[in-house]
Design a protein around this motif. Structure first.
Motif, PDB file in Angstrom:
ATOM      1  N   LEU A 130       0.862  -1.311  -0.235  1.00 14.40           N
ATOM      2  CA  LEU A 130       0.037   0.137   0.053  1.00 14.40           C
ATOM      3  C   LEU A 130       1.027   1.218  -0.214  1.00 14.40           C
ATOM      4  O   LEU A 130       0.539   2.430  -0.786  1.00 14.40           O
ATOM      5  N   ILE A 181      -7.733   0.334   0.477  1.00 15.16           N
ATOM      6  CA  ILE A 181      -7.214   0.160   1.542  1.00 15.16           C
ATOM      7  C   ILE A 181      -8.253  -0.410   2.525  1.00 15.16           C
ATOM      8  O   ILE A 181      -8.024  -1.433   3.373  1.00 15.16           O
ATOM      9  N   TRP A 208      -7.607  -3.855   4.559  1.00 18.53           N
ATOM     10  CA  TRP A 208      -7.343  -3.508   6.095  1.00 18.53           C
ATOM     11  C   TRP A 208      -8.471  -3.509   7.093  1.00 18.53           C
ATOM     12  O   TRP A 208      -8.482  -4.047   7.992  1.00 18.53           O
ATOM     13  N   LEU A 224      -3.521   7.086   2.917  1.00 20.25           N
ATOM     14  CA  LEU A 224      -2.931   5.882   3.557  1.00 20.25           C
ATOM     15  C   LEU A 224      -2.702   6.019   5.085  1.00 20.25           C
ATOM     16  O   LEU A 224      -2.995   5.089   6.006  1.00 20.25           O
ATOM     17  N   ALA A 272      -4.803   4.042   7.893  1.00 22.63           N
ATOM     18  CA  ALA A 272      -4.193   3.224   8.907  1.00 22.63           C
ATOM     19  C   ALA A 272      -4.353   3.544  10.333  1.00 22.63           C
ATOM     20  O   ALA A 272      -4.612   2.608  11.306  1.00 22.63           O
TER      21      ALA A 272
END
Length: 422
Positions: free
Chosen positions: A19, A340, A344, A410, A414
């Motif tokens: 990523l 993403i 995730w 990103l 996260a």
């Protein structure tokens, strides 16, 4: 529920590296990447995922405002009204129309708040219909609260009936739903171009045509679309539209809204809030109200000059970059955020409460999880990751194409993942 595995799902370290590599490549290929440095705060590690609520300020805005204080307000004093300021609502309105709305000059004006502008437009539209048999207002259950409250209040004032379109919170209003709801009793339809929760992008030309086929008028709320997606009001034949300027147009907190009225309606329309700035020859201070010609009749009180200054910088950038390029990046940003999410967040039970197809959504997505709460967002804010929360358990990720990088997306996603049990 079966979770479909994303190609990047696997070893967490490998996924993170892939990523990061993808974000770096997308940033290298981004033709708009150079604009990011023109916004204040983009040189910090902070991840700003709330541009759909309040845009970042441009660095030039500080100089624009200080120059205005020194040379305009301070230098010209009250002469400034005659020399420039009285014309700004229409001058900036015309630039906004040209750059963002694909609207010819003379149809867009900067004024008031979105709530007040919508009230003016809805009441003006009702007066234009002028058919006692058309006594219904159509709107949807997932429209922004101020839109719903306004229409409820107007219906109470005027003795009108509300016809509600029941909307999927993870989607939005469709052409078929509008065709079913609008009919011979419909006077006005009020809808949002982009749903504030899901980010669903409505078919503005198709719905406008459906409303007109029913013999009614349409008012569009463009708050979440102006500056993030391509809009063509004139070619779609839109009757009326309103929107705010502090999201993707970066006008600053509380900057004034805009009103669009199609040329074909202007000559005969009256709006309900008569004020001196909307009168013909305002400074005559004459008895009786005679509306000004054209779009100026939709002004009421003294223009908020300070609130208009910041948006001029963004409109200049939009004209330089083009709405087509901005929309292209918006699609890529939300697509990367969904990528993403799939890698995730979906495996941890998070749901995407937004359309799957990039072309069906605006510039934000919503993530739903029972564990998301106001405290979740507060924790993210403490760590300089700034999305926003929408009850009951949604986190909105808003991505401003001119100021947001893929690496920033990103980093923020996260941090959201870290709020979930692994």
């Amino acid at each position: 529920m079966t979770i479909q595995q994303h190609p990047l799902v696997g070893n967490p370290e490998d996924t993170a590296a892939a990523l990061q590599q993808r974000a770096a490549e997308l940033d290298r290929q981004d033709p708009l990447a150079g604009y990011r440095s023109q916004f204040i705060g983009t040189d910090t590690p902070l991840s700003y995922l709330d541009g759909n609520s309040l845009g970042r300020p441009l660095a030039r805005t500080a100089n624009d405002i200080s120059t205005f204080i020194r040379d305009g307000w301070g230098g010209r004093l009250i002469r400034g009204w005659d020399e420039e300021w009285l014309d700004l609502p229409q001058a900036i309105g015309d630039q906004l129309g040209r750059a963002v709305l694909a609207a010819d000059a003379g149809q867009t004006v900067i004024a008031d708040s979105t709530t007040v502008v919508l009230y003016k437009l809805i009441r003006a539209a009702l007066a234009a219909v002028a058919d006692p048999e058309r006594n219904e207002l159509v709107l949807d259950t997932e429209n922004f609260p101020t839109d719903r409250y306004l229409v409820e209040g107007i219906a109470l004032e005027e003795g009108l009936t509300l016809r509600w379109i029941e909307t999927d919170p993870a989607a939005g209003v469709t052409v078929d739903q509008v065709r079913e709801a609008a009919g011979p009793r419909t006077a006005v339809v009020l809808l949002s171009h982009i749903a504030y929760r899901s980010g669903h992008l409505a078919d503005l030309p198709g719905i406008t045509a459906a409303v007109h086929d029913a013999g009614a008028l349409v008012v569009w709320d463009l708050c979440h679309s102006a500056g993030s997606v391509e809009i063509e009001l004139d070619s779609a034949g839109v009757d009326f539209a309103a929107g705010c300027t502090y999201k993707y147009l970066n006008g600053g907190p509380g900057s004034p809204a805009f009103a669009y009225v199609n040329h074909r309606h202007l000559a005969s329309l009256n709006q309900p809030i008569w004020g001196w700035m909307g009168r013909k020859d305002a400074f005559e201070m004459a008895s009786g109200y005679e509306p000004a010609a054209g779009i100026r009749r939709f002004l009421s009180g003294t223009p908020a000059i300070f609130g208009m200054l910041a948006m001029r910088g963004t409109l200049d950038l939009i004209e330089e970059a083009s709405m087509a390029a901005i929309r292209e990046k918006s699609v890529k940003l939300t697509a990367f955020a969904v990528e993403i999410f799939e890698a995730w967040l979906a495996p941890l039970g998070v749901e995407l409460a937004s359309p799957r197809e990039p072309g069906d959504r605006g510039s934000h997505i919503t993530l739903d999880h029972p564990g998301f709460a106001k405290g979740t967002v507060a924790s993210l804010w403490d760590g300089d990751v700034i999305p926003d929360f929408r009850a009951p358990h949604g986190i909105r990720v808003g991505l401003s194409p001119l100021s947001t990088s893929f690496a920033e997306v990103l980093h923020g996603m996260a941090a959201i993942r870290e709020q979930l049990p692994q």
